[in-house]
Design a protein around this motif. Structure first.
Motif, mmCIF file in Angstrom:
data_model
loop_
_atom_site.group_PDB
_atom_site.id
_atom_site.type_symbol
_atom_site.label_atom_id
_atom_site.label_comp_id
_atom_site.label_asym_id
_atom_site.label_seq_id
_atom_site.Cartn_x
_atom_site.Cartn_y
_atom_site.Cartn_z
ATOM 1 N N PRO A 1 0.814 -1.316 0.064
ATOM 2 C CA PRO A 1 -0.097 0.063 0.007
ATOM 3 C C PRO A 1 0.758 1.484 0.127
ATOM 4 C CG PRO A 1 0.089 -0.969 2.176
ATOM 5 C CD PRO A 1 0.678 -1.786 1.325
ATOM 6 N N GLY A 2 0.283 2.378 -0.691
ATOM 7 C CA GLY A 2 0.929 3.618 -0.478
ATOM 8 C C GLY A 2 2.143 3.752 -0.835
ATOM 9 N N ASP A 3 3.178 4.240 -0.223
ATOM 10 C CA ASP A 3 4.776 4.415 -0.533
ATOM 11 C C ASP A 3 5.584 3.231 -0.139
ATOM 12 O OD1 ASP A 3 4.001 6.869 -2.176
ATOM 13 O OD2 ASP A 3 4.313 8.025 -0.438
ATOM 14 N N SER A 4 5.010 2.125 0.552
ATOM 15 C CA SER A 4 5.623 1.060 1.255
ATOM 16 C C SER A 4 6.875 0.503 0.083
ATOM 17 C CB SER A 4 4.748 0.301 1.970
ATOM 18 O OG SER A 4 3.881 0.746 2.907
ATOM 19 N N THR A 5 7.577 -0.071 0.568
ATOM 20 C CA THR A 5 8.625 -0.871 -0.210
ATOM 21 C C THR A 5 9.172 -1.962 0.306
ATOM 22 O OG1 THR A 5 10.425 0.356 0.585
ATOM 23 C CG2 THR A 5 9.353 1.385 -1.396
ATOM 24 N N LEU A 6 9.350 -2.788 -0.361
ATOM 25 C CA LEU A 6 9.910 -4.095 -0.144
ATOM 26 C C LEU A 6 11.212 -4.198 0.999
ATOM 27 C CD1 LEU A 6 9.439 -7.302 -0.060
ATOM 28 C CD2 LEU A 6 10.972 -7.368 -1.811
ATOM 29 N N SER A 7 12.055 -3.263 0.307
ATOM 30 C CA SER A 7 13.411 -3.253 1.062
ATOM 31 C C SER A 7 13.107 -2.457 2.419
ATOM 32 C CB SER A 7 14.144 -2.104 0.003
ATOM 33 O OG SER A 7 13.511 -1.182 -0.290
ATOM 34 N N GLY A 8 12.048 -1.455 2.314
ATOM 35 C CA GLY A 8 11.859 -0.954 3.637
ATOM 36 C C GLY A 8 11.296 -1.838 4.548
ATOM 37 N N SER A 9 10.811 -3.200 4.223
ATOM 38 C CA SER A 9 10.151 -3.971 5.186
ATOM 39 C C SER A 9 11.092 -5.062 6.026
ATOM 40 C CB SER A 9 8.898 -4.905 4.275
ATOM 41 O OG SER A 9 8.114 -4.154 3.854
ATOM 42 N N PHE A 10 12.326 -4.957 5.608
ATOM 43 C CA PHE A 10 13.336 -5.664 6.117
ATOM 44 C C PHE A 10 14.613 -5.003 6.890
ATOM 45 C CE2 PHE A 10 11.397 -8.333 2.779
ATOM 46 C CZ PHE A 10 11.350 -9.369 3.058
ATOM 47 N N SER A 11 15.228 -5.661 7.697
ATOM 48 C CA SER A 11 16.637 -5.218 8.150
ATOM 49 C C SER A 11 17.477 -5.023 7.303
ATOM 50 C CB SER A 11 17.072 -5.754 9.503
ATOM 51 O OG SER A 11 17.357 -7.200 9.145
ATOM 52 N N GLU A 12 18.468 -4.344 7.139
ATOM 53 C CA GLU A 12 19.491 -4.264 6.247
ATOM 54 C C GLU A 12 20.042 -5.678 6.021
ATOM 55 O OE1 GLU A 12 23.651 -2.003 5.259
ATOM 56 O OE2 GLU A 12 22.527 -1.200 6.577
ATOM 57 N N ALA A 13 20.377 -6.174 7.075
ATOM 58 C CA ALA A 13 20.826 -7.838 7.054
ATOM 59 C C ALA A 13 19.975 -8.689 6.051
ATOM 60 C CB ALA A 13 21.357 -8.104 8.155
ATOM 61 N N ASP A 14 18.897 -8.714 6.718
ATOM 62 C CA ASP A 14 17.834 -9.577 6.351
ATOM 63 C C ASP A 14 17.565 -9.280 4.626
ATOM 64 O OD1 ASP A 14 17.510 -10.996 8.490
ATOM 65 O OD2 ASP A 14 15.780 -10.183 8.961
ATOM 66 N N TYR A 15 17.600 -8.048 4.475
ATOM 67 C CA TYR A 15 17.349 -7.581 2.776
ATOM 68 C C TYR A 15 18.798 -8.131 2.036
ATOM 69 C CZ TYR A 15 16.045 -5.233 -1.374
ATOM 70 O OH TYR A 15 15.789 -4.874 -2.699
ATOM 71 N N LYS A 16 19.594 -7.873 2.539
ATOM 72 C CA LYS A 16 20.876 -8.454 1.834
ATOM 73 C C LYS A 16 20.757 -9.903 1.689
ATOM 74 C CE LYS A 16 25.948 -8.612 2.107
ATOM 75 N NZ LYS A 16 27.239 -8.174 3.054
ATOM 76 N N LEU A 17 20.588 -10.705 2.786
ATOM 77 C CA LEU A 17 20.458 -12.301 2.489
ATOM 78 C C LEU A 17 19.477 -12.533 1.372
ATOM 79 C CD1 LEU A 17 20.951 -15.167 3.595
ATOM 80 C CD2 LEU A 17 19.005 -14.638 5.287
#
Length: 293
Positions: A97-113
């Protein structure tokens, strides 16, 4: 493309009941096909528990299933895969929804994984999926669980029904079905996704167990496997979002459609058993629900 939609739910297709007493009858009788009769119905309808993704060599539509589908007038799936607005609703429901992003849903480490896994294994740049809900990424991981190109019972049953000139209907809209995702907090969706990526070998083993139990029509065994796969909090959230709420919405629809014409209902096996499962809910409404062997 439309059959791929149903594979999305494989990761979550595990039979969830509520307690042992409620599972007593299904524990004793191993069955996926059930007859619904009585309570004013002129002719019986049928309820069949499916698995949404399975290797072609394991897909087995029994003589009983074929016979009961032939005897009914319509096929009802969870959603009508032939609906004109199917793909539009699917695409809309898949977006954050809205301006939400997938990358913004994870911690930096989890998104990298996650990014590294998708890039190395699926050859997909995760940035291209930045507007997708975390849950939807599971559909792209299903190929990692099997050594085959999975097929679905729903697609096969729909093709059979169409060959017989039967109407195909749905118990809910695509938006309603995928709306169940939004009931689960984003933090739970992301945690489940990261856990799957981090434990893919275990996920493959559990998938094989699930398929074996399904082929044995072992609802109690599937229930046990489900409870092992979820922590208590996730279990309750999943159960409420994907099973209990939807089952209670479906029963009045099933009643209405069964009274109009004998209908063959085909839904994920996880919806059948337990106190809030379709078998018990239909019995509470006064119907006789018996296994078909």
């Amino acid at each position: 493309m439309r059959s791929v939609y149903y594979r999305l739910f494989l990761v979550f297709l595990v039979l969830i009941g509520t307690n042992a007493p409620a599972l007593a009858q299904t524990t004793q009788t191993k069955a996926l096909l059930w007859e619904i009769s009585g309570n004013g119905l002129q002719k019986p309808s049928y309820l069949f528990g499916t698995i949404h993704a399975i290797c072609p060599e394991n897909l087995n539509i029994s003589r009983a299933v074929k016979a009961k589908l032939e005897q009914t007038q319509r096929l009802s799936l969870e959603v009508d895969m032939d609906a004109p607005n199917f793909m539009v609703e699917l695409q809309q429901a898949a977006l954050l929804p809205g301006d939400s992003t997938l990358s913004g849903s994870f911690s930096e480490a989890d998104y990298k994984l996650l990014s590294e896994y998708f890039n190395q294994t699926l050859k997909i740049d995760l940035k291209q999926l930045d507007r997708m809900k975390p849950f939807m990424l599971h559909s792209m991981l299903l190929s990692q669980l099997t050594d085959c190109k999975a097929v679905s019972y729903e697609q096969s049953l729909m093709e059979m029904a169409q060959q017989q000139g039967k109407e195909v209907i749905g118990l809910e809209s695509v938006g309603e079905q995928l709306g169940a995702i939004d009931v689960m907090p984003a933090s739970v969706q992301t945690a489940m996704l990261i856990r799957m990526v981090s434990n893919m070998d275990e996920a493959r083993v559990n998938y094989k167990k699930m398929v074996q139990l399904y082929m044995q029509q072992d609802l109690a065994g599937l229930d046990k496997l489900a409870r092992e796969d979820y922590n208590e909090n996730e279990y309750k959230l999943y159960e409420q979002a994907f099973l209990i709420g939807r089952n209670k919405r479906w029963v009045p629809v099933m009643e209405r459609e069964a009274r109009i014409q004998p209908t063959f209902f085909a839904v994920g096996a996880g919806h059948l058993s337990g106190n809030s499962g379709l078998l018990e809910l239909l019995r509470e409404r006064g119907y006789t629900v018996l296994p078909v062997q």
